[in-house]
Enzyme design. Structure first.
Site, PDB file in Angstrom:
ATOM      1  N   GLU A 119       0.848  -1.201   0.000  1.00  0.00           N
ATOM      2  CA  GLU A 119       0.000   0.000   0.000  1.00  0.00           C
ATOM      3  C   GLU A 119       0.880   1.246   0.000  1.00  0.00           C
ATOM      4  O   GLU A 119       2.099   1.147   0.139  1.00  0.00           O
ATOM      5  CB  GLU A 119      -0.895   0.000   1.243  1.00  0.00           C
ATOM      6  N   HIS A 241      -9.253  10.797   3.491  1.00  0.00           N
ATOM      7  CA  HIS A 241      -9.243   9.872   2.357  1.00  0.00           C
ATOM      8  C   HIS A 241      -9.852  10.632   1.180  1.00  0.00           C
ATOM      9  O   HIS A 241     -10.869  11.299   1.340  1.00  0.00           O
ATOM     10  CB  HIS A 241     -10.087   8.635   2.694  1.00  0.00           C
ATOM     11  N   ARG A 287      -2.290  10.178  -1.727  1.00  0.00           N
ATOM     12  CA  ARG A 287      -3.585  10.492  -1.127  1.00  0.00           C
ATOM     13  C   ARG A 287      -3.798  11.968  -0.767  1.00  0.00           C
ATOM     14  O   ARG A 287      -4.811  12.560  -1.090  1.00  0.00           O
ATOM     15  CB  ARG A 287      -3.683   9.740   0.199  1.00  0.00           C
ATOM     16  N   HIS A 348     -10.586  10.587   7.896  1.00  0.00           N
ATOM     17  CA  HIS A 348     -10.383   9.139   7.898  1.00  0.00           C
ATOM     18  C   HIS A 348      -9.647   8.656   9.149  1.00  0.00           C
ATOM     19  O   HIS A 348      -9.995   7.630   9.717  1.00  0.00           O
ATOM     20  CB  HIS A 348      -9.564   8.789   6.653  1.00  0.00           C
ATOM     21  N   ARG A 383       0.039   9.195   8.921  1.00  0.00           N
ATOM     22  CA  ARG A 383       0.040   7.752   9.205  1.00  0.00           C
ATOM     23  C   ARG A 383       0.287   6.949   7.936  1.00  0.00           C
ATOM     24  O   ARG A 383      -0.357   7.192   6.910  1.00  0.00           O
ATOM     25  CB  ARG A 383      -1.321   7.357   9.779  1.00  0.00           C
TER      26      ARG A 383
END
Ligand SMILES: Cc1cc2nc3c(=O)[nH]c(=O)nc-3n(C[C@H](O)[C@H](O)[C@H](O)COP(=O)(O)OP(=O)(O)OC[C@H]3O[C@@H](n4cnc5c(N)ncnc54)[C@H](O)[C@@H]3O)c2cc1C
Length: 538
Positions: A119, A241, A287, A348, A383
């Site tokens: 990811e 997100h 993102r 998120h 994160r």
């Protein structure tokens, strides 16, 4: 019915963090687990991607550490990152021992190896998962295990109001002794006493209008700890997100990033593709870049949502690669093989939280914080994907070890007076709660969201101050209920986010402000807020 309960350990919250802790504690300790809804409801249940850990022989702990530090943009605590990453493989083995089943790698016939995905931010395949519903697999397994513990009592539909502390009761010493908890079915406040109290209450993303989180994520633990005199850190770093489904009947449904990976295009309401204007990687930019671009275009056009289109791909391909997204959208009347999906970015993950040490201890002796509600130093300014469940697992074990070490020395707290409701009336205008709830989440979205400015933060601060006064006044005059308690916590958390964002006069990680668009090396430190009544450890 009893109004005072006594246990050795009181765990508030029943996600991955709270349930793992209950399972790690020694069997001779009596445990209460309280949860404001049914046990399984919380962010853990909805986690999709997986859990990161070094499980592949070609991977290394150092590489996981470096990736985490890189993503955290200079603010991770190197010692904490090392500790968590090193414990990752054992945490996964522990989950397997609990009966959690992860997806196997079927590319090698007959192999029993687990499938690992990769990811954002990870330079290796190291995310172990249970198809695209890892959280459900973890949560339901742990729940089953905890339900069978003979030393644990479970209290569902019980919401913690505030902590019982020596300071609050005017007693000698400095310690947490338990919590006042509202039994939602009986509408009565009960006193839970325990020498060890753990906040495992999850994140605070409901403070924003749009969020991928379920309703329970109202930052209760952060507000409760703050009111009890605990420091809170890095609240400006809220992760958004980029693509959550925008539909009146679809609360918090994520549209996976893989859809963009397979050619999905982001469009304005008039059909124009806009991402190439923002980044050469277009829809495949990281993102935060995509979230910022969407936010910019929505604000510029005053649009309620933008669109993500995959309909140019063959219908069979879309159906077979994205069965969950396809199915959910179809239920809502959107056929993604033919039309674009309305999307908005959504809050998120809460990177900041209650400041804890490497044993998960907070500033208040007897009080611990684990999981998303805590700030351990692992995530820094951003994160890395799938590091959060790992943090829940590692810190629940560290807290359990610490409690097991200290338990023999701690006495049960003394009697305390019950919750006093003699001076409050039945609520007279519930509209105050519903109106302020909407207003708060709306201005947090508009002024303290993905892109910030000094002016927006000032506007937000004025509004937070006003709402806070109104809510506290209402709270002190009327009987409490679930919504009022959550709103009281949300406004506290909103204030902490705004204050933290105002202190960080640079752009770093998830905090982006047009007034200070660059990173400032002199501000490479966490933002730590200190509450009234804070007492440093002796
Ligand atoms: C859609 C989605 C996808 C995600 N995907 C991933 C992923 O793939 N990998 C990953 O690592 N992370 C992922 N995350 C993040 C991760 O799921 C969370 O950080 C993690 O599950 C938090 O666990 P927790 O135990 O701290 O809190 P939660 O699981 O949120 O549990 C909080 C608990 O506290 C209870 N509670 C709250 N307030 C009170 C109160 N006042 N009184 C009593 N009880 C209270 C709640 O009812 C709940 O039981 C995802 C999150 C979301 C929303």
């Amino acid at each position: 019915m009893t109004s005072t309960y006594r246990h050795d350990v009181l765990i508030i919250g029943s996600g991955a963090a709270g349930l793992s802790l209950a399972l790690h504690l020694p069997a001779h300790l009596s445990i209460a687990v309280i949860s404001k809804r049914e046990l399984s409801e919380g962010n853990t249940l909805y986690a999709q991607g997986g859990i990161s850990a070094v499980l592949d022989p070609g991977d290394s702990l150092e590489s996981h550490i470096q990736d985490t530090l890189q993503t955290g943009d200079g603010l991770c605590d190197r010692r904490v990152v090392g500790r968590v990453v090193e414990r990752g493989p054992d945490s996964i083995r522990w989950l397997l021992d609990q009966g959690v089943e992860f997806t196997r790698d079927d590319r090698v016939p007959g192999s029993r190896a687990y499938h690992l995905t990769r990811e954002g931010g990870h330079t290796h395949r190291r995310v172990i998962h249970a198809a695209d519903a890892t959280g459900r697999e973890v949560e339901t397994n742990l729940e089953g295990r905890v339900r069978s513990l003979t030393n644990a009592e479970l209290f569902e539909n019980h919401i913690a109001v505030d902590l019982v502390t020596t300071r609050k009761l005017g007693l000698k010493g400095h310690r947490c002794m338990g919590a006042y908890v509202l039994d939602l079915a009986a509408s009565e406040v009960r006193t839970f006493l325990a020498p060890f109290v753990i906040l495992a209450t999850g994140g605070a993303s409901k403070v924003y209008l749009y969020t991928s989180n379920p309703d329970v994520s109202t930052g209760d633990g952060i507000a409760i700890a703050w009111r009890a005199g605990c420091r809170v850190a890095n609240m400006e770093f809220m992760q958004f997100h980029p693509t959550c489904l925008y539909h009146p009947r679809a609360k918090s449904f994520l549209i996976t990033e893989a859809l963009r990976g397979e050619g999905g295009r982001l469009l304005l309401p008039d059909g124009e593709r806009f991402m190439p204007r923002f980044d050469e990687r277009a829809e495949l930019a990281p993102r935060d870049v995509v979230a910022r671009a969407i936010d910019h275009e929505m604000k510029r056009l005053g649009a309620e949502c933008l669109y993500l289109d995959i309909s140019h791909q063959p219908a069979d391909f879309v159906r077979s690669h994205f069965p969950t997204v396809h199915g959910r959208c179809l239920e809502l009347g959107i056929d993604i093989t033919r039309e674009p999906i309305p999307v908005v970015p959504a809050a998120h993950y809460t990177c900041g939280g209650i400041l804890v040490d490497t044993n998960a201890r907070t500033d208040l002796p007897g009080l611990y914080a684990i999981g998303e509600t805590s700030y351990t130093g692992l995530h820094g300014a951003n994160r890395m994907a799938s590091n959060s469940l790992l943090e829940c697992l590692v810190y629940s074990e560290l807290a359990a070890l610490d409690i097991a070490r200290l338990a023999a020395r701690q006495k049960s707290p003394p009697e305390v007076p019950p919750w006093d409701e003699s001076r409050v009336a039945e609520p007279d205008e519930e509209v105050v709660v519903s109106h302020n709830w909407d207003e708060l989440r709306r201005f947090m979205w508009d002024y303290v969201g993905i892109v910030r400015t000094n002016k927006r933060l000032q506007r937000a601060k004025r509004r937070v101050d006003l709402l806070r006064r109104e809510i506290i006044e209402y709270y002190s005059h009327f009987r409490i209920g679930n919504d009022l308690l959550e709103l009281r916590n949300l406004v506290e958390v909103a204030d902490l986010i705004v204050q933290s964002a105002q202190r960080r006069r640079e752009s770093r990680g998830l905090h982006y402000t047009l007034d200070f668009p660059r990173k400032d090396p002199t501000q490479r430190r966490p933002t730590i807020l200190i509450p009234d009544g804070y007492r440093p450890h002796p």
